[in-house]
Design an enzyme around this catalytic site. Sequence first.
Site, PDB file in Angstrom:
ATOM      1  N   HIS A 140       8.292 -43.266   8.357  1.00 31.10           N
ATOM      2  CA  HIS A 140       9.430 -42.836   7.541  1.00 31.10           C
ATOM      3  C   HIS A 140       8.735 -41.704   6.689  1.00 31.10           C
ATOM      4  O   HIS A 140       8.800 -41.838   5.444  1.00 31.10           O
ATOM      5  CB  HIS A 140       9.793 -44.029   6.571  1.00 31.10           C
ATOM      6  CG  HIS A 140      11.165 -43.760   5.889  1.00 31.10           C
ATOM      7  ND1 HIS A 140      11.813 -42.888   6.009  1.00 31.10           N
ATOM      8  CD2 HIS A 140      11.627 -44.556   4.933  1.00 31.10           C
ATOM      9  CE1 HIS A 140      13.074 -42.991   5.306  1.00 31.10           C
ATOM     10  NE2 HIS A 140      12.954 -43.936   4.727  1.00 31.10           N
ATOM     11  N   GLN A 143      10.545 -40.433   3.141  1.00 38.46           N
ATOM     12  CA  GLN A 143      10.317 -41.326   2.100  1.00 38.46           C
ATOM     13  C   GLN A 143       8.934 -40.984   1.204  1.00 38.46           C
ATOM     14  O   GLN A 143       8.686 -40.922   0.054  1.00 38.46           O
ATOM     15  CB  GLN A 143      10.074 -42.962   2.630  1.00 38.46           C
ATOM     16  CG  GLN A 143      10.041 -43.774   1.502  1.00 38.46           C
ATOM     17  CD  GLN A 143      11.025 -44.015   0.404  1.00 38.46           C
ATOM     18  OE1 GLN A 143      12.046 -44.152   0.858  1.00 38.46           O
ATOM     19  NE2 GLN A 143      10.603 -43.907  -0.894  1.00 38.46           N
ATOM     20  N   ASP A 233       6.929 -53.181   0.369  1.00 44.21           N
ATOM     21  CA  ASP A 233       8.049 -53.142   1.037  1.00 44.21           C
ATOM     22  C   ASP A 233       8.479 -54.263   1.266  1.00 44.21           C
ATOM     23  O   ASP A 233       7.857 -55.264   1.240  1.00 44.21           O
ATOM     24  CB  ASP A 233       8.007 -51.966   2.119  1.00 44.21           C
ATOM     25  CG  ASP A 233       9.286 -51.544   2.884  1.00 44.21           C
ATOM     26  OD1 ASP A 233      10.320 -51.798   2.416  1.00 44.21           O
ATOM     27  OD2 ASP A 233       9.116 -50.966   3.955  1.00 44.21           O
ATOM     28  N   CYS A 273      10.170 -48.265  -1.826  1.00 42.96           N
ATOM     29  CA  CYS A 273      11.122 -47.517  -1.078  1.00 42.96           C
ATOM     30  C   CYS A 273      12.572 -47.836  -1.304  1.00 42.96           C
ATOM     31  O   CYS A 273      13.555 -47.040  -0.970  1.00 42.96           O
ATOM     32  CB  CYS A 273      10.719 -47.368   0.455  1.00 42.96           C
ATOM     33  SG  CYS A 273      10.621 -48.654   1.559  1.00 42.96           S
ATOM     34  N   ARG A 301      14.175 -38.704  -3.488  1.00 43.31           N
ATOM     35  CA  ARG A 301      14.610 -38.465  -2.271  1.00 43.31           C
ATOM     36  C   ARG A 301      15.353 -37.178  -1.938  1.00 43.31           C
ATOM     37  O   ARG A 301      15.249 -36.503  -0.961  1.00 43.31           O
ATOM     38  CB  ARG A 301      15.236 -39.647  -1.477  1.00 43.31           C
ATOM     39  CG  ARG A 301      14.627 -41.035  -1.506  1.00 43.31           C
ATOM     40  CD  ARG A 301      13.411 -40.770  -0.233  1.00 43.31           C
ATOM     41  NE  ARG A 301      13.868 -40.426   1.058  1.00 43.31           N
ATOM     42  CZ  ARG A 301      14.416 -41.323   1.823  1.00 43.31           C
ATOM     43  NH1 ARG A 301      14.675 -42.480   1.553  1.00 43.31           N
ATOM     44  NH2 ARG A 301      14.700 -40.948   3.029  1.00 43.31           N
TER      45      ARG A 301
HETATM   46  N1   CP Z   1      14.271 -45.981   1.457  1.00 43.28           N
HETATM   47  C1   CP Z   1      15.196 -45.741   2.307  1.00 43.28           C
HETATM   48  O1   CP Z   1      15.066 -45.064   3.312  1.00 43.28           O
HETATM   49  O2   CP Z   1      16.489 -46.383   1.948  1.00 43.28           O
HETATM   50  P1   CP Z   1      17.796 -46.513   2.944  1.00 43.28           P
HETATM   51  O3   CP Z   1      17.356 -47.472   3.919  1.00 43.28           O
HETATM   52  O4   CP Z   1      18.688 -47.193   2.004  1.00 43.28           O
HETATM   53  O5   CP Z   1      18.167 -44.911   3.248  1.00 43.28           O
HETATM   54  N1  NVA Z   2      10.415 -51.015   6.247  1.00 46.12           N
HETATM   55  C1  NVA Z   2      12.091 -50.914   5.960  1.00 46.12           C
HETATM   56  C2  NVA Z   2      12.042 -49.809   5.247  1.00 46.12           C
HETATM   57  C3  NVA Z   2      13.575 -49.471   4.695  1.00 46.12           C
HETATM   58  C4  NVA Z   2      13.897 -48.020   4.228  1.00 46.12           C
HETATM   59  C5  NVA Z   2      12.754 -51.048   7.261  1.00 46.12           C
HETATM   60  O1  NVA Z   2      12.323 -50.241   8.113  1.00 46.12           O
HETATM   61  O2  NVA Z   2      13.643 -51.746   7.101  1.00 46.12           O
END
Ligand code: CP
Ligand code: NVA
Length: 321
Positions: A140, A143, A233, A273, A301
């Site tokens: 990600h 992020q 997270d 996040c 973001r």
């Molecule tokens: N942190 C993040 O990516 O949030 P969303 O899943 O809401 O986009």
């Molecule tokens: N680790 C989490 C992050 C969400 C923004 C997921 O992948 O669901």
Amino acid sequence: MTNSLDHNRKKTMRHFITFDDVSVAELKRILELAQIIKADYKAGKQKKYLAEQTLAMIFEKQSLRTRVSFEAGMAHLGGTSMFLGDDVGFGKRESTADFSRVLSSMVDVIAFRAKKHESVVELAKYSTCPVINALTDKSHPCQILADLLTIQERFGTLQNLKLTWVGDANNVAASLVRGCVKLGIEVVLGTPKKHQFDTETVRQITSFNPNYKLTQTTDPLEAVQGAHAVFTDVWVSMGQEAEEAARKQDFADYQVNSQLLTAADKNCIFLHCLPARRGLEVTDEVMDSPRSAIVQEAENRLHAQKGLLVWLLNEADENKK
Ligand code: CP
Ligand code: NVA
């Protein structure tokens, strides 16, 4: 019939799938653009850097922050965006190659939140415009752009800081490590043994600097000692719902709470996040404490991705990485 219409505007062609797609200088430039664009926006002087540009956003998973920040960001910069959910049938109605060639013939940039990392890589292979990873099971990076921007704002620097990740060594953690390897920032993970990065993953995410020392410990208190930023997270990421019960047990001793943070630096900030499962990986007390930077982090973001979009569409040199 005249031939004066310009149908040949050149598209730049760099992707942002992991931090390995950008050089150190380019990563610093993206963060610098984010700061400049944020300052202009806050001063009510947003320049329309992306007038007439279109972003397509494909989402195979839920999102609040990523979707809204990309959509609002394009609007602020004078461009437009479209949300493509299940109804476009990614992976179901046609080959990824056909999907990608057609979509990229019509838009200037694509952001893709995919169930499988390989889907983003495959889409990018056939795309004639830049593809941005908007989260996969493996990473990600958008992020982490926002997180680095937040840390830079809070501490005025990204140097001589210790960043600690407590909990699952997941997609977000992998991008944190990749970004920090690139910028030479120390990262320590406090993670149960069976959820740590394995040797091959460590090799991949530190490949930019094979001498980088990534510390993984099973002791969260040891991990947090002297940390300037503590991240966590969810224990159950999207796609792992079947493992929920087992994961809750595995991570029970890895909650970020006020007691754990007593071991951190006195100026330590807390990052997540989001979305968070309050009462599981983090307490309300930490989420709502003065050291919590979660709202600034989420807002960033918007600014970080504006920096990324402007860099990809206006500055990126396609002959260089
Ligand atoms: N942190 C993040 O990516 O949030 P969303 O899943 O809401 O986009
Ligand atoms: N680790 C989490 C992050 C969400 C923004 C997921 O992948 O669901």
